[in-house]
Scaffold this active site. Structure first.
Site, PDB file in Angstrom:
ATOM      1  N   SER A 150       0.738  -1.325   0.026  1.00 27.23           N
ATOM      2  CA  SER A 150       0.004   0.014  -0.222  1.00 27.23           C
ATOM      3  C   SER A 150       0.978   0.959   0.028  1.00 27.23           C
ATOM      4  O   SER A 150       1.784   1.551   0.844  1.00 27.23           O
ATOM      5  CB  SER A 150      -0.563   0.223   1.650  1.00 27.23           C
ATOM      6  OG  SER A 150      -1.585   1.340   1.235  1.00 27.23           O
ATOM      7  N   TYR A 163      -2.784  -0.239  10.008  1.00 31.62           N
ATOM      8  CA  TYR A 163      -2.976  -1.033   8.830  1.00 31.62           C
ATOM      9  C   TYR A 163      -1.524  -0.591   8.303  1.00 31.62           C
ATOM     10  O   TYR A 163      -1.519  -1.715   7.539  1.00 31.62           O
ATOM     11  CB  TYR A 163      -3.692  -0.370   8.294  1.00 31.62           C
ATOM     12  CG  TYR A 163      -4.311  -0.681   6.686  1.00 31.62           C
ATOM     13  CD1 TYR A 163      -4.769  -2.160   6.086  1.00 31.62           C
ATOM     14  CD2 TYR A 163      -3.894   0.130   4.814  1.00 31.62           C
ATOM     15  CE1 TYR A 163      -4.964  -2.021   5.071  1.00 31.62           C
ATOM     16  CE2 TYR A 163      -3.624  -0.531   3.745  1.00 31.62           C
ATOM     17  CZ  TYR A 163      -4.180  -1.664   4.248  1.00 31.62           C
ATOM     18  OH  TYR A 163      -4.718  -2.407   2.659  1.00 31.62           O
TER      19      TYR A 163
END
Length: 261
Positions: A150, A163
């Site tokens: 990500s 996350y």
């Protein structure tokens, strides 16, 4: 999958895509099938999984659905690996570690249960799934592992600590696994998506994520297909010399200075 044209870059290959009942995972599964692969669609939602498989088959592709709750236990990952191999006739060529969860409380507000859940799904599950599939891949002559990173693994955002740290772990594992498994014939790479949203209906209100892409070279959010195209390339022989790389598909968000408007 109706807008995809059947090709052959992954002909006679088999693939397992975790978390592929919607969004990025679904787009990857559909793109792999359009390139000739026999794909295992996997996730917790049987109804959505059946719909994805039906769409792939309607377009001439090959796909099957396997329900799986990858909670981080080694047993759950090993069970999915075994069922996938059986369904695919004993051989698994490509694994895409896509499944993930995104609770995003602030660090102070994160309890231990949430921490363990996010790390279980986002890191432990793909860790043990990869460990379960690599030996057979190596024995069969090789294979491909594609992880999902990500953009916020390298560019901090508020409330993203938990996350983003899991995605940082997956990007690090990508490099470590490339070193560990490359000599065994298993290539390992990752795709790092930027802000990715399904196409919005005409007239829909702007999504809050769109502000994150202001001032970037792309100037807009991406769609799941952008990630799927990168995954197809990494899975194909065209990327045979690519090992341990994280491919940023983020509209320039992490690699280019963002100029405020």
């Amino acid at each position: 999958m109706s807008d995809r044209v059947m090709s052959a870059r992954l002909r006679n290959r088999t693939a397992l895509v975790t978390g592929s009942t919607s969004n990025i995972g679904q787009a990857i599964a559909e793109a792999f099938a359009a390139e000739g692969a026999h794909v295992i669609v996997s996730g917790r939602n049987r109804e959505r999984g059946a719909q994805v498989v039906e769409g792939i088959r309607a377009s001439g592709g090959r796909a099957d659905f396997l329900a799986a709750d990858l909670d981080g236990s080694a047993a759950a990952s090993e069970d999915l690996a075994e069922r996938a191999r059986e369904t695919l006739g004993g051989r698994l060529d490509i694994l895409v570690n896509n499944a993930g969860v995104y609770p995003a409380p602030g660090t102070i507000a994160t309890d231990e249960k949430t921490f363990d859940q996010v790390y279980g799904v986002n890191v432990k599950a793909p860790f043990f799934l990869t460990a379960a599939v690599v030996p057979a891949m190596a024995q069969a002559g090789g294979g491909v592992i594609i992880n999902l990173g990500s953009w916020i693994a390298r560019l901090g955002v508020p409330l993203g600590a938990l996350y983003s740290s899991t995605k940082g772990a997956m990007e690090t594992l990508t490099r470590a696994w490339a070193a560990e498994f490359g000599p065994m014939g298993v290539r390992v790479n990752a795709v790092s998506p930027g802000v990715i949203l399904p196409p919005a209906p005409e007239g829909a209100e702007p999504h809050p994520g769109e502000v994150m892409m202001k001032g970037t070279p792309a100037g807009r959010v991406g769609t799941p297909d952008a990630i799927a195209h990168a995954a197809v390339w990494l899975a194909s022989d065209e990327a045979a010399f690519v090992h341990g790389t994280v491919v940023d598909v983020d509209g320039g968000r992490t690699g280019v200075a963002v100029i405020a408007a």
